[in-house]
Design an enzyme around this catalytic site. Structure first.
Site, PDB file in Angstrom:
ATOM      1  N   ASP A  98      -7.749  -9.815   6.926  1.00  0.00           N
ATOM      2  CA  ASP A  98      -7.557 -11.230   7.408  1.00  0.00           C
ATOM      3  C   ASP A  98      -7.127 -11.665   5.878  1.00  0.00           C
ATOM      4  O   ASP A  98      -7.807 -11.757   4.852  1.00  0.00           O
ATOM      5  CB  ASP A  98      -8.522 -12.122   7.792  1.00  0.00           C
ATOM      6  CG  ASP A  98      -8.047 -13.083   8.810  1.00  0.00           C
ATOM      7  OD1 ASP A  98      -7.142 -13.909   8.429  1.00  0.00           O
ATOM      8  OD2 ASP A  98      -8.504 -13.379   9.747  1.00  0.00           O
ATOM      9  N   ASP A 199      -3.325 -15.643   7.639  1.00  0.00           N
ATOM     10  CA  ASP A 199      -3.495 -16.846   8.239  1.00  0.00           C
ATOM     11  C   ASP A 199      -2.677 -17.961   8.264  1.00  0.00           C
ATOM     12  O   ASP A 199      -2.164 -18.245   6.937  1.00  0.00           O
ATOM     13  CB  ASP A 199      -5.037 -17.339   7.709  1.00  0.00           C
ATOM     14  CG  ASP A 199      -5.851 -18.232   8.148  1.00  0.00           C
ATOM     15  OD1 ASP A 199      -6.203 -18.003   9.250  1.00  0.00           O
ATOM     16  OD2 ASP A 199      -6.088 -19.296   7.558  1.00  0.00           O
ATOM     17  N   GLU A 252      -0.170 -15.417  11.534  1.00  0.00           N
ATOM     18  CA  GLU A 252      -0.512 -16.387  12.496  1.00  0.00           C
ATOM     19  C   GLU A 252       0.455 -17.736  12.033  1.00  0.00           C
ATOM     20  O   GLU A 252       0.374 -18.231  11.193  1.00  0.00           O
ATOM     21  CB  GLU A 252      -1.950 -16.707  12.229  1.00  0.00           C
ATOM     22  CG  GLU A 252      -2.554 -17.986  13.301  1.00  0.00           C
ATOM     23  CD  GLU A 252      -3.527 -18.806  12.760  1.00  0.00           C
ATOM     24  OE1 GLU A 252      -4.205 -19.321  13.667  1.00  0.00           O
ATOM     25  OE2 GLU A 252      -3.549 -18.972  11.771  1.00  0.00           O
ATOM     26  N   HIS A 321     -10.655 -15.753  17.785  1.00  0.00           N
ATOM     27  CA  HIS A 321     -11.886 -16.663  17.658  1.00  0.00           C
ATOM     28  C   HIS A 321     -11.554 -17.971  17.498  1.00  0.00           C
ATOM     29  O   HIS A 321     -12.554 -18.800  17.202  1.00  0.00           O
ATOM     30  CB  HIS A 321     -12.178 -16.131  16.168  1.00  0.00           C
ATOM     31  CG  HIS A 321     -11.350 -16.284  15.140  1.00  0.00           C
ATOM     32  ND1 HIS A 321      -9.771 -15.845  15.143  1.00  0.00           N
ATOM     33  CD2 HIS A 321     -11.064 -17.388  14.202  1.00  0.00           C
ATOM     34  CE1 HIS A 321      -9.337 -16.333  14.131  1.00  0.00           C
ATOM     35  NE2 HIS A 321     -10.062 -17.241  13.308  1.00  0.00           N
ATOM     36  N   ASP A 322     -10.371 -18.438  17.684  1.00  0.00           N
ATOM     37  CA  ASP A 322      -9.888 -19.948  17.652  1.00  0.00           C
ATOM     38  C   ASP A 322     -10.016 -20.335  19.152  1.00  0.00           C
ATOM     39  O   ASP A 322      -9.562 -21.588  19.372  1.00  0.00           O
ATOM     40  CB  ASP A 322      -8.817 -20.183  17.085  1.00  0.00           C
ATOM     41  CG  ASP A 322      -8.984 -19.738  15.547  1.00  0.00           C
ATOM     42  OD1 ASP A 322     -10.135 -20.093  14.917  1.00  0.00           O
ATOM     43  OD2 ASP A 322      -7.650 -19.562  14.835  1.00  0.00           O
TER      44      ASP A 322
END
Ligand code: ISL
Length: 545
Positions: A98, A199, A252, A321-322
């Site tokens: 990440d 990210d 993302e 995870h969000d």
């Protein structure tokens, strides 16, 4: 430039603090991942995307990085990490890191040195004087905070943070920041990682700090969302860092539309391999994600078809995870948890692009069973709860909002067994374990021949071996009521996916009859003209050779 991600990849996301704890501190660790590699190999995945494992004060669970070239001690050591890469590689699994480069932690050395008067590091961040005692501009913040915080001891200087106060935004106008990031990426590539998940990559470049047009969410976005500068940065990182290693990048991309996605993913421009768009995550919301309504199947089908048709290659996902767990979004899930999970496996593995599976999705984990805000850890949930109070929303309603939307819904510990600590930890878990671990867990699934896990395995294996699923184009066929159908075609061979996205038994629509031989069904069906609750079917038509 071509895609670097192998077209038959199936990527599994691990949220390390929730995956598997081996030292009893209630937090997952790298050793836990190493110990699970055989399980993951059996599942059939080809890559692991690791949510951040770097040193961090954990204000945002590792998305606030204090040292990009180190491992969070609670997760293990650099030796553990190297062992993970090596042992994963032995099993044909690549590691994807990440890359969080919109911001650092305020505990990063760069940020600590800046207020001490070191000009070099001051320029790493976005620092601005207030305007006559007021904030530098009127921008919004992703976590419902004020995006400006006082810088050091200064009376009238502020630093920008689009997320929490402990996540100061980096200044991408500074070439030194670019060089630091290249060095970070090479550090991990040299250790054997094969790609990055980037990210909030589309907001890293702020083209001005002017006031923004007033908006309900994220005022100022026209100055930082998908700016030309961001494309230039991605091109440079691609040609100078990713390409020499043959590594890939998935971005993302918040608030992205199809046109912007084309720019980001167009191979000739050399930016990203694929992106995570959000539109299909928004089919059960009213304007913002905290106001939920019934999941609109119509919207969901339309959105999936649009993105599948528009982009030749993209990231396909339903969970991370969000986001709340996807099957928990079906308003009529009832007792059909397992059926819905199998149907989602069929859908995900037959779509065009790279499928991403989020930990626990393969056993049909559901939203956390939180009863009170005190059980929720996520900073975003707490901030929104506070903000909603300011808006005068009564507490029970605020709690309902958080209960349904909190990012912690997907962050509850992995359910390995029905035993104490769900086999996740022998200690006190950092976040409440879902009570349904008694019946929803890996141990039981491994014994069930026609269980959820077995079906995910079957679909992953099919997805990796079937040329039509890997390379075929996409054509929507049917979007009506709860039935969604599409076709993948390659070299004249056609595969038809049919999903019943509801708990009702429905008729197989006429328009999708006669699509060839039924090769998979997720239910114990007679294969006839009735689609059982949450049934997935796949038909194959060989076509002319
Ligand atoms: O889900 C979201 C969008 O509505 C946001 O909660 C989320 O913050 C946004 O998608 C950006 O996410 C990424 O960056 C954040 C981090 O908190 C998230 O976990 C991460 O995935 C800041 O680094």
């Amino acid at each position: 430039m071509a895609l670097n991600v192998p077209k038959n990849a199936v990527i599994y996301q691990i949220y390390p603090r929730s995956f598997r704890d081996t030292d009893g501190d209630g937090l997952g660790d790298i050793r836990g991942i190493i110990n699970s590699l055989d399980y993951l190999k059996e599942l059939g995945i080809t890559h692991i995307w690791l949510s951040p494992v770097y040193k961090s004060p954990d204000d945002d669970n590792g998305y606030d990085i204090a040292d990009y070239k180190s491992i969070q001690p609670a997760f293990g050591t650099m030796e553990d990490f190297d062992e993970l890469v090596a042992k994963a590689r032995e099993r044909g699994i690549g590691i994807v890191m990440d890359l969080v480069i919109n911001h650092t932690s305020d505990e990063h050395e760069w940020f600590r040195r800046a207020p001490a008067g070191e000009e070099k590091y001051r320029n790493y961040y976005i620092i601005k004087k207030g305007k006559n005692g007021k904030l530098p501009n009127n921008w919004g913040n992703f976590f419902a905070e004020c995006p400006w915080a006082k810088f050091g001891d200064s009376e009238d200087e502020y630093y920008l943070h689009l997320f929490s106060k402990k996540q100061p935004d980096l200044n991408w106008h500074n070439p030194d920041v670019m060089e630091e990031v290249k060095s970070i990426m090479r550090f991990w590539l040299d250790r054997g990682v094969v790609g990055f998940r980037c990210d909030v990559i589309t907001i890293i470049y702020k083209s001005s700090l002017e006031n923004g047009k007033k908006q309900l969410v994220l005022t100022g976005q026209e100055h930082f969302l998908s700016q030309e500068g961001c494309h230039r940065i991605l091109q440079e990182l691609r040609s100078e860092v990713l390409e020499p290693y043959g590594a890939f990048a998935v971005g993302e991309t918040v608030f992205v539309d199809v046109d912007e996605a084309h720019k980001l993913c167009d191979a000739a421009r050399g930016e990203l391999d694929m992106i995570f768009y959000f539109e299909h995550m928004e089919c059960d919301q009213v304007f913002v994600k905290w106001f939920k309504t019934r999941l609109s199947l119509k919207k969901l089908m339309k959105t999936l078809s649009k993105w599948q048709s528009e982009l030749e290659w993209n990231a396909c996902y339903f969970e991370n995870h969000d986001q709340p767990r996807f099957i928990s979004r079906f308003s009529d899930l009832g007792s059909h948890r397992a059926d819905a999970s199998r149907m989602m496996a069929g859908l995900l593995m037959t779509m065009r692009g790279t499928p991403f599976v989020y930990e626990g999705q393969e056993i049909g984990m559901t939203n956390g069973d939180f009863k009170d805000l005190s059980e929720v850890e996520d900073i975003e949930s707490h901030n929104i709860f506070k903000m909603a109070k300011g808006l005068g929303i009564p507490r029970p309603i605020r709690w309902k909002m958080i209960q349904r939307t909190s990012r912690d819904n997907a962050r509850t510990p992995m359910q390995w067994s029905s035993g104490e600590g769900a086999g996740f930890t022998s200690g006190k878990p950092w976040l409440k374990i879902n009570g349904n671990c008694k019946t929803v867990n890996v141990e039981d699934e491994l014994k069930a021949e026609d269980g959820v896990l077995a079906f995910w395995k079957k679909m992953i294996a099919l997805r990796k071996s079937d040329e039509t699923l890997i390379l075929g184009d996409f054509k929507p066929l049917y979007e009506g009521g709860s039935v969604y159908a599409f076709e993948r075609e390659y070299n004249g061979r056609k595969l038809t996916t049919v999903c019943n996205m509801s708990s009702k038994t429905v008729k197989l629509p006429k328009a999708i009859r006669g699509r060839g031989e039924q090769i998979v069904s997720s239910s114990k069906t007679d294969g006839g003209e009735r689609l059982l609750p949450f049934e997935f079917r796949l038909y194959a038509c060989e076509g002319e050779k």
